[in-house]
Design a protein around this motif. Structure first.
Motif, PDB file in Angstrom:
ATOM      1  N   ALA A  59       0.550  -8.865 -13.594  1.00  0.00           N
ATOM      2  CA  ALA A  59      -0.722  -8.837 -12.866  1.00  0.00           C
ATOM      3  C   ALA A  59      -1.782  -8.262 -13.799  1.00  0.00           C
ATOM      4  O   ALA A  59      -1.476  -7.462 -14.684  1.00  0.00           O
ATOM      5  N   ILE A  60      -3.023  -8.681 -13.605  1.00  0.00           N
ATOM      6  CA  ILE A  60      -4.094  -8.210 -14.485  1.00  0.00           C
ATOM      7  C   ILE A  60      -5.370  -7.994 -13.682  1.00  0.00           C
ATOM      8  O   ILE A  60      -5.638  -8.692 -12.699  1.00  0.00           O
ATOM      9  N   ARG A  61      -6.148  -6.998 -14.115  1.00  0.00           N
ATOM     10  CA  ARG A  61      -7.475  -6.761 -13.554  1.00  0.00           C
ATOM     11  C   ARG A  61      -8.421  -6.487 -14.713  1.00  0.00           C
ATOM     12  O   ARG A  61      -8.083  -5.739 -15.633  1.00  0.00           O
ATOM     13  N   LEU A  62      -9.588  -7.094 -14.688  1.00  0.00           N
ATOM     14  CA  LEU A  62     -10.605  -6.878 -15.708  1.00  0.00           C
ATOM     15  C   LEU A  62     -11.716  -6.016 -15.122  1.00  0.00           C
ATOM     16  O   LEU A  62     -12.180  -6.269 -14.015  1.00  0.00           O
ATOM     17  N   GLU A  63     -12.130  -5.001 -15.874  1.00  0.00           N
ATOM     18  CA  GLU A  63     -13.128  -4.062 -15.353  1.00  0.00           C
ATOM     19  C   GLU A  63     -14.060  -3.631 -16.485  1.00  0.00           C
ATOM     20  O   GLU A  63     -13.604  -3.122 -17.513  1.00  0.00           O
ATOM     21  N   GLY A  64     -15.374  -3.848 -16.274  1.00  0.00           N
ATOM     22  CA  GLY A  64     -16.348  -3.442 -17.275  1.00  0.00           C
ATOM     23  C   GLY A  64     -17.250  -2.316 -16.837  1.00  0.00           C
ATOM     24  O   GLY A  64     -18.140  -1.896 -17.566  1.00  0.00           O
ATOM     25  N   GLY A  65     -17.034  -1.819 -15.600  1.00  0.00           N
ATOM     26  CA  GLY A  65     -17.835  -0.709 -15.119  1.00  0.00           C
ATOM     27  C   GLY A  65     -18.906  -1.100 -14.128  1.00  0.00           C
ATOM     28  O   GLY A  65     -19.438  -0.246 -13.416  1.00  0.00           O
ATOM     29  N   ALA A  77      -0.113  -4.883 -15.502  1.00  0.00           N
ATOM     30  CA  ALA A  77       1.011  -4.197 -14.862  1.00  0.00           C
ATOM     31  C   ALA A  77       1.996  -5.237 -14.337  1.00  0.00           C
ATOM     32  O   ALA A  77       1.687  -6.431 -14.274  1.00  0.00           O
ATOM     33  N   PRO A  78       3.206  -4.783 -13.950  1.00  0.00           N
ATOM     34  CA  PRO A  78       4.111  -5.723 -13.261  1.00  0.00           C
ATOM     35  C   PRO A  78       3.480  -6.180 -11.960  1.00  0.00           C
ATOM     36  O   PRO A  78       2.687  -5.449 -11.344  1.00  0.00           O
ATOM     37  N   ASP A  79       3.821  -7.373 -11.519  1.00  0.00           N
ATOM     38  CA  ASP A  79       3.092  -7.990 -10.417  1.00  0.00           C
ATOM     39  C   ASP A  79       3.244  -7.281  -9.082  1.00  0.00           C
ATOM     40  O   ASP A  79       2.449  -7.493  -8.174  1.00  0.00           O
ATOM     41  N   TYR A  80       4.231  -6.409  -8.965  1.00  0.00           N
ATOM     42  CA  TYR A  80       4.404  -5.698  -7.698  1.00  0.00           C
ATOM     43  C   TYR A  80       3.500  -4.475  -7.591  1.00  0.00           C
ATOM     44  O   TYR A  80       3.420  -3.847  -6.536  1.00  0.00           O
ATOM     45  N   ARG A  81       2.808  -4.130  -8.680  1.00  0.00           N
ATOM     46  CA  ARG A  81       1.986  -2.912  -8.680  1.00  0.00           C
ATOM     47  C   ARG A  81       0.523  -3.267  -8.398  1.00  0.00           C
ATOM     48  O   ARG A  81      -0.115  -3.977  -9.186  1.00  0.00           O
ATOM     49  N   PRO A  82      -0.047  -2.778  -7.299  1.00  0.00           N
ATOM     50  CA  PRO A  82      -1.455  -3.088  -7.004  1.00  0.00           C
ATOM     51  C   PRO A  82      -2.379  -2.403  -8.015  1.00  0.00           C
ATOM     52  O   PRO A  82      -2.177  -1.240  -8.378  1.00  0.00           O
ATOM     53  N   LEU A  83      -3.390  -3.121  -8.454  1.00  0.00           N
ATOM     54  CA  LEU A  83      -4.277  -2.598  -9.492  1.00  0.00           C
ATOM     55  C   LEU A  83      -5.673  -2.252  -8.975  1.00  0.00           C
ATOM     56  O   LEU A  83      -6.476  -1.680  -9.710  1.00  0.00           O
ATOM     57  N   GLU A  84      -5.959  -2.572  -7.743  1.00  0.00           N
ATOM     58  CA  GLU A  84      -7.321  -2.394  -7.229  1.00  0.00           C
ATOM     59  C   GLU A  84      -7.816  -0.955  -7.319  1.00  0.00           C
ATOM     60  O   GLU A  84      -9.002  -0.706  -7.589  1.00  0.00           O
ATOM     61  N   ASP A  85      -6.930  -0.015  -7.086  1.00  0.00           N
ATOM     62  CA  ASP A  85      -7.351   1.392  -7.047  1.00  0.00           C
ATOM     63  C   ASP A  85      -7.023   2.154  -8.325  1.00  0.00           C
ATOM     64  O   ASP A  85      -7.217   3.375  -8.380  1.00  0.00           O
ATOM     65  N   GLU A  86      -6.514   1.467  -9.338  1.00  0.00           N
ATOM     66  CA  GLU A  86      -6.202   2.140 -10.597  1.00  0.00           C
ATOM     67  C   GLU A  86      -7.495   2.484 -11.342  1.00  0.00           C
ATOM     68  O   GLU A  86      -8.444   1.704 -11.376  1.00  0.00           O
ATOM     69  N   ASP A  87      -7.512   3.662 -11.952  1.00  0.00           N
ATOM     70  CA  ASP A  87      -8.671   4.087 -12.737  1.00  0.00           C
ATOM     71  C   ASP A  87      -8.717   3.279 -14.039  1.00  0.00           C
ATOM     72  O   ASP A  87      -7.749   3.264 -14.797  1.00  0.00           O
ATOM     73  N   ALA A  88      -9.842   2.632 -14.288  1.00  0.00           N
ATOM     74  CA  ALA A  88      -9.974   1.835 -15.506  1.00  0.00           C
ATOM     75  C   ALA A  88     -10.289   2.687 -16.725  1.00  0.00           C
ATOM     76  O   ALA A  88     -10.281   2.182 -17.851  1.00  0.00           O
ATOM     77  N   GLY A  89     -10.568   3.967 -16.518  1.00  0.00           N
ATOM     78  CA  GLY A  89     -10.828   4.848 -17.658  1.00  0.00           C
ATOM     79  C   GLY A  89     -12.142   4.557 -18.352  1.00  0.00           C
ATOM     80  O   GLY A  89     -12.218   4.581 -19.588  1.00  0.00           O
ATOM     81  N   ILE A  90     -13.186   4.300 -17.564  1.00  0.00           N
ATOM     82  CA  ILE A  90     -14.510   4.013 -18.116  1.00  0.00           C
ATOM     83  C   ILE A  90     -15.488   5.082 -17.658  1.00  0.00           C
ATOM     84  O   ILE A  90     -15.513   5.447 -16.484  1.00  0.00           O
ATOM     85  N   ALA A  91     -16.284   5.584 -18.595  1.00  0.00           N
ATOM     86  CA  ALA A  91     -17.310   6.582 -18.273  1.00  0.00           C
ATOM     87  C   ALA A  91     -18.659   6.108 -18.813  1.00  0.00           C
ATOM     88  O   ALA A  91     -18.740   5.158 -19.591  1.00  0.00           O
ATOM     89  N   VAL A  92     -19.704   6.799 -18.411  1.00  0.00           N
ATOM     90  CA  VAL A  92     -21.062   6.486 -18.864  1.00  0.00           C
ATOM     91  C   VAL A  92     -21.525   7.580 -19.812  1.00  0.00           C
ATOM     92  O   VAL A  92     -21.506   8.765 -19.466  1.00  0.00           O
ATOM     93  N   LEU A  93     -21.924   7.174 -21.012  1.00  0.00           N
ATOM     94  CA  LEU A  93     -22.527   8.112 -21.957  1.00  0.00           C
ATOM     95  C   LEU A  93     -24.037   8.008 -21.817  1.00  0.00           C
ATOM     96  O   LEU A  93     -24.624   6.950 -22.055  1.00  0.00           O
TER      97      LEU A  93
END
Length: 261
Positions: A59-65, A77-93
């Motif tokens: 499974a894949i999720r694309l996130e640009g902020g 991630a493996p397809d059984y793992r939901p990605l909607e609520d995973e932190d993409a690790g993006i911050a604003v400088l």
């Protein structure tokens, strides 16, 4: 899926990235890992997304902020793992200054200052320049380093702070549209008209590797462009071939072009 099947869908020069991307997908799916990539350009994101969708257990999720981001991080991630609520690790400088000349700084000035600190381009997402400052999307793990070390942009003293994504002040992309007519869809001919540089002079930056089409270096002036292609020239700017709007009676192709401003 065999490697030959995978390569058949992409350009030969993309082989090294395809290999890396397929390894990310396989490790995520088969070793039950969550992987966050660095920022990808649109072509890389397309390749990775296509590969992940070809793997039955990924499974894949694309996130640009923010909606419409050009550069994005991928979560695989493996397809059984939901990605909607995973932190993409993006911050604003947030880059600010009391110097009035900050309004004269552009995208290249901010990017150059970040790269000058030894930061790799892949750690940086979209850059949003305003007259009163700049917001840069970054991988969150370099935030503390940049907050401590970014003190100057193009000889202008600045301060840097790290903000959460909800504080992002995104600046919409602006395209200055124009209509041109060309004899063919050759890169050199279209670029010459759009950038208002003679065809002879546009050859040198192309052959020197200073031209990218859809974020891939192109060194052949006769390369054929298509609708939707994004063309960038180091030192000249970039443009998009928005649409081909027919052929004139004399056989010339009418194009609608958007130049990034």
């Amino acid at each position: 899926m065999s490697k030959s099947d995978i390569y058949a869908h992409f350009l030969p020069e993309e082989k090294s990235f395809v290999d890396r991307a397929w390894e990310w997908v396989e490790r995520a799916a088969e070793q039950h890992e969550l992987r966050r990539t660095d920022f990808l350009d649109p072509r890389q994101a397309h390749i990775l997304y296509a590969l992940a969708n070809r793997h039955p257990d990924a499974a894949i999720r694309l996130e640009g902020g923010y909606d419409g981001a050009e550069r994005v991080r991928a979560l695989i991630a493996p397809d059984y793992r939901p990605l909607e609520d995973e932190d993409a690790g993006i911050a604003v400088l947030d880059i600010a200054s009391d110097d009035r000349r900050q309004s004269e700084l552009d995208h290249g000035d901010y990017l150059g200052a970040l790269l000058g600190l030894g930061i790799k381009r892949e750690k940086i997402g979209d850059i949003h320049v305003r007259e009163d400052g700049c917001h840069v999307l970054i991988v969150s793990e370099i935030g503390d380093f940049l907050r401590a070390h970014l003190r100057q942009v193009h000889r202008i003293e600045t301060t840097a702070s790290v903000l959460p994504l909800e504080r992002l002040q995104a600046v919409p992309v602006k395209l200055e549209e124009s209509a041109i007519s060309v004899a063919s869809m050759r890169l050199d001919g279209i670029a010459s008209d759009v950038l208002r540089v003679s065809r002879a002079k546009i050859m040198d930056p192309i052959r020197a590797g200073r031209c990218r089409v859809n974020f891939k270096t192109v060194e052949d002036p006769s390369a054929q462009l298509r609708e939707g292609d994004i063309v960038s020239f180091k030192g000249f700017g970039r443009f998009r071939v928005i649409a081909a709007e027919g052929v004139s009676k004399s056989g010339r192709i009418r194009l609608r072009i958007g130049k990034y401003v």
